[in-house]
Design a protein around this motif. Structure first.
Motif, PDB file in Angstrom:
ATOM      1  N   TRP A 438      51.506 -14.101  36.184  1.00 26.78           N
ATOM      2  CA  TRP A 438      50.900 -12.779  36.363  1.00 26.78           C
ATOM      3  C   TRP A 438      50.283 -12.269  35.075  1.00 26.78           C
ATOM      4  N   LYS A 439      49.033 -11.780  35.205  1.00 27.24           N
ATOM      5  CA  LYS A 439      48.437 -10.993  34.132  1.00 27.24           C
ATOM      6  C   LYS A 439      49.046  -9.588  34.170  1.00 27.24           C
ATOM      7  N   TYR A 440      49.126  -8.982  33.008  1.00 30.24           N
ATOM      8  CA  TYR A 440      49.718  -7.636  32.895  1.00 30.24           C
ATOM      9  C   TYR A 440      48.991  -6.629  33.788  1.00 30.24           C
ATOM     10  N   GLU A 442      47.063  -7.139  36.367  1.00 35.84           N
ATOM     11  CA  GLU A 442      47.211  -7.488  37.777  1.00 35.84           C
ATOM     12  C   GLU A 442      48.572  -7.039  38.296  1.00 35.84           C
ATOM     13  N   TYR A 464      50.545  -8.896  26.574  1.00 40.99           N
ATOM     14  CA  TYR A 464      49.864 -10.069  26.036  1.00 40.99           C
ATOM     15  C   TYR A 464      50.434 -11.387  26.581  1.00 40.99           C
ATOM     16  N   GLY A 465      51.265 -11.258  27.611  1.00 38.05           N
ATOM     17  CA  GLY A 465      51.870 -12.449  28.189  1.00 38.05           C
ATOM     18  C   GLY A 465      53.166 -12.817  27.501  1.00 38.05           C
ATOM     19  N   GLY A 479      47.973 -15.043  27.935  1.00 38.53           N
ATOM     20  CA  GLY A 479      48.003 -13.722  28.550  1.00 38.53           C
ATOM     21  C   GLY A 479      48.736 -13.658  29.872  1.00 38.53           C
ATOM     22  N   GLN A 480      49.384 -14.744  30.276  1.00 38.62           N
ATOM     23  CA  GLN A 480      50.089 -14.797  31.554  1.00 38.62           C
ATOM     24  C   GLN A 480      51.587 -14.551  31.352  1.00 38.62           C
TER      25      GLN A 480
END
Length: 834
Positions: A438-440, A442, A464-465, A479-480
């Motif tokens: 997941w991106k932040y 999203e 920043y993941g 970033g995930q």
């Protein structure tokens, strides 16, 4: 792709006999090691004998067929007709892949071309990488198709072939191996000439296709192919001698290993295994050793039950023997909260790239789910009051198996769910973990700000993941976030000022929203839809145990899981089993495959059926299991030396070796499971011959068990069983007993963990003719049953469920009170002292 430094290193060709002299100067350091297949590493090291006339190689090549049917036929890709999804996934490669058939091997012999054998499986990440980089390349295909006979093999269909050439690679490389397993074979003899795992594709093509800027170390696959082709053309005799010498050494080693080497087995080896795991226990993160970390359910179940084994007649004293179970239960807690547990969906990934379990290798294997289900069930039964987390995990895995992507609609279970899937931001690209991360932005888009803040704190979601860049070489996870529990409910309650009850509700709602979004907007990973008999046997047994164990606390779920186990058994019996010959097919996909069942198929399915009998008390499962055991004995038993070969006597064509192993890999060895099955049969049916076979099998691996007990965890419970004797709890249902009394008593038996114990139920008055017929078979197996049932048949009024606890042909006094029964069982399991 993810960088796994621990998994990538080079083959040490100095351990490879002739290839060291022939290939090494031209190729150098080749290949990539994956993880060791077992903690008990092979002791074989292939030496480098001088090229001399003493070799068992002869200059005469094997004769070619008189009229080969393929003369004049072009070499074309044949994988469109394969049954395996893994093979079919390569049907559009420009490589003219062949299948492992007599015709293919005859063609190689006739054309005198080396075979390039590439072995993998559907969810293998590095297999996907090599496919994308090399097997989809026209320039690689041109070399392979002109100079080699390229053969693709699914290791899950043919573990016998895979194990032979993996043993070769491990011997060549100092005990390491992995997949894809790529081996060059001499035509005609099938002797291995050289091997490795992953080799990088043509860099110019790869960099242009992917945009990567860092070239991998080591030679490219094309260079390896050209060098092997050159060596074969110029020094064929030396290549053949190298292969022949390698096989000779492998055969000598396996012959020596297969010889019975009895050593006195005793309970003290548990102490040795315990100390080994204590020394390697990660007290911070749980688990054993360093990254990459595998859950190792066989080890965890052994440690959970170890306190019971240690207390047998008080012969062993480790001081605080609870430490064994504590290590396992802490590990299971860490895993349940970690990144390898799908926090949004269900199920567990295969292993963690990191020591803290935070970054999974995302594939989900059926065998992992089944074995973890057993381990979490053992943890719950160890202390049902304290280990509710384990019951939650049991439910999670059971849901995944019974209503998830591995569920076959007609019964049974598919093999695996892939790690790679289509990237949400690029439909032309597959990425590992794309479905799960997941991106932040999203994450908060789905949940909103306030619920998102709480969920982000709980699951460690960062702007920043949360993936360490050192494990993300190609920036696929930049970033995930991989979801893993970081902040527990009590801490969340303190930080956000909400009750634990309200937080539980909010997080459940967040989980539902994230799952719905994931399923509706992302492409699910592909599923390997073949059914493998052995892994279905594991799942049948785990679901049967779980369904029976939770029947008193969650009867609806228990019934569903038990029905799923029975449905899977029925599917196998209908579609993968020959009622006349009592033989199994190994795989099913749109029909039973032609590959016969291997030893692990019989062993694991028999174990599952024994669990299913104890969960249902349907003697039909016991009869079927006994028939399968007899078939296994006839096909795989090594009569001179004892133990079971992995391949049957009817399936040894084109095998240069027949391997027999007792050491566990990710799964318990087939011999370990078989020994347990034989002992369970001997206890249930009073069969001393089967008990003798179990003892002989243990003895045949005795030296290795003593020197490396940590590699034989699947066998250690059986060592205790043979020294102290199996127990059988016999439940006699009186003709006037009511169903509530029966259910209450059975639930009591299932509420505690009772290692090395079997349970048999006999009804004085069978409910119908079929039950009477099947039970009649069971009663006839043991004089004890005849005596007990005869005593109760003579009673005019018999409203009780009477329990007899029997061991070594003797039974204790009858128990008719559940309270009395529970006191005995809790004393035997050590539960009172928890």
């Amino acid at each position: 792709m993810l960088l796994r430094p621990v998994l990538r290193c080079s083959v040490n060709v100095s351990l490879f006999p002739r290839a060291a002299a022939v290939c090494a100067p031209h190729i150098g350091r080749l290949g990539v090691h994956l993880r060791p297949l077992s903690s008990a590493r092979p002791r074989l090291i292939i030496k480098s004998p001088a090229l001399s006339s003493s070799s068992n190689y002869t200059d005469q090549k094997p004769p070619a067929p008189e009229k080969p049917p393929f003369i004049g036929m072009p070499l074309v890709n044949t994988l469109a007709t394969a049954q395996s999804p893994y093979l079919r996934a390569h049907k559009d490669n420009p490589v003219a892949w062949q299948q492992w058939t007599d015709s293919t091997l005859a063609r190689a012999s006739h054309e005198n071309k080396p075979i390039f054998l590439s072995i993998g499986y559907h969810t293998c990440h590095w297999c996907h990488v090599m496919n994308d980089e090399s097997f989809s390349s026209e320039q690689i295909a041109a070399v392979l198709n002109e100079h080699f006979i390229p053969v693709k093999l699914d290791r899950e269909e043919r573990p016998d072939v895979d194990s032979v050439y993996m043993l070769y690679l491990q011997a060549m490389s100092g005990g390491r191996g992995g997949w894809p397993l790529n081996v060059f074979l001499a035509p005609g003899t099938l002797d291995p000439i050289f091997g490795g795992t992953y080799w990088p594709g043509p860099w110019e093509e790869v960099s242009k296709k992917t945009g990567r800027t860092t070239k991998p170390q080591g030679p490219e696959f094309k260079d390896v192919l050209l060098r092997i082709q050159e060596l074969w053309t110029q020094q064929e005799d030396k290549c053949r001698r190298a292969g022949a010498d390698a096989v000779r050494q492998l055969r000598d080693w396996t012959t020596a290993k297969n010889k019975a080497d009895s050593s006195p087995l005793h309970q003290g080896i548990l102490c040795d295994a315990y100390e080994y795991f204590v020394d390697r226990y990660d007290s911070v993160h749980g688990g054993f050793g360093e990254a990459p970390k595998f859950p190792q359910p066989t080890i965890l179940s052994l440690l959970i039950r170890m306190h019971r084994y240690m207390r047998i007649k008080e012969k062993i004293d480790l001081g605080d023997d609870r430490n064994a179970a504590d290590m396992a239960i802490t590990t299971l807690k860490k895993i349940a909260r970690s990144g390898i547990h799908d926090q949004i969906g269900n199920g567990f990934a295969r292993y963690s790239v990191t020591a803290d379990w935070s970054l999974p290798h995302f594939e989900k294997m059926l065998y992992d789910q089944a074995m973890l289900l057993n381990a979490y069930l053992d943890a719950w039964l160890y202390n049902r009051e304290a280990n509710n987390f384990a019951l939650d995990a049991v439910r999670d895995i059971a849901i995944y198996l019974t209503s998830g992507p591995l569920t076959h609609p007609l019964g049974g279970f598919y093999s695996a769910e892939d790690a790679d899937s289509i990237a949400p931001d690029n439909p032309l690209t597959h990425r590992e973990g794309a479905y799960y991360v997941w991106k932040y932005d999203e994450f908060f888009k789905v949940l909103g700000r306030v619920p998102g803040d709480i969920a982000a704190a709980h699951w460690n979601v960062s702007e920043y993941g949360n993936v360490d860049p050192q494990f993300d070489l190609h920036h696929e996870l930049q970033g995930q976030n991989v979801l893993a529990v970081k902040m527990e409910l009590p801490e969340l309650s303190g930080v956000f000022g909400k009750s634990i009850e309200s937080l539980e509700k909010l997080l459940a709602e967040c989980r539902d929203k994230l799952r719905e979004y994931r399923e509706s907007t992302r492409t699910k990973p592909s599923v390997d839809t073949k059914l493998v008999a052995c892994w279905n046997g594991l799942a049948i047994g785990a679901l049967a145990r779980a369904g029976a164990a939770v029947s008193d606390v969650d009867p609806d779920s228990g019934t569903k899981w038990l029905e799923a186990a029975e449905s899977a058994a029925e599917f196998i019996k209908t579609n993968m089993y020959d009622e006349t010959t009592h033989r199994l097919a190994r795989v099913y996909l749109d029909g039973a495959g032609a590959i016969p069942g291997m030893c692990d198929d019989y062993a694991y399915l028999v174990a599952g059926l024994l669990d299913l009998y104890e969960a249902t008390f349907d003697p039909g499962y016991l009869i079927w299991a006994r028939n399968l055991q007899e078939t296994q004995n006839s096909l795989f038993w090594d009569e001179p030396e004892s133990g079971y070969f992995s391949a049957g006597s009817d399936a040894t064509d084109n095998l240069i070796l027949r391997i027999k192993s007792g050491a566990d890999t990710v799964e318990p060895s087939a011999n370990a499971v078989s020994v347990s099955n034989l002992l369970r049969f001997s206890a249930m049916l009073g069969d001393e011959h089967l008990e003798g076979m179990a003892i002989r099998t243990l003895d045949s691996f005795g030296r290795d068990i003593i020197t490396q007990p940590y590699g034989y965890c699947g066998m250690l419970p059986s060592v205790i069983a043979t020294t102290e004797g199996m127990r059988t709890i016999v439940l006699i249902v009186g003709k006037d007993a009511n169903e509530d009394t029966i259910g209450d008593t059975v639930a009591g038996v299932r509420s505690v963990s009772l290692p090395n114990t079997t349970v048999v139920q006999l009804r004085v008055a069978p409910r119908d003719e079929n039950e009477g017929r099947l039970q009649g078979w069971l009663v006839q197996q043991d004089e004890i049953y005849k005596t007990i049932i005869g005593t109760h048949e003579a009673k005019e009024y018999d409203p009780d469920v009477t329990i007899y606890i029997c061991q070594r042909k003797e039974c204790g006094l009858p128990i008719t009170s559940k309270d009395e029964l529970m006191k005995v069982l809790e004393r035997e399991s050590g539960k009172k002292e928890l």
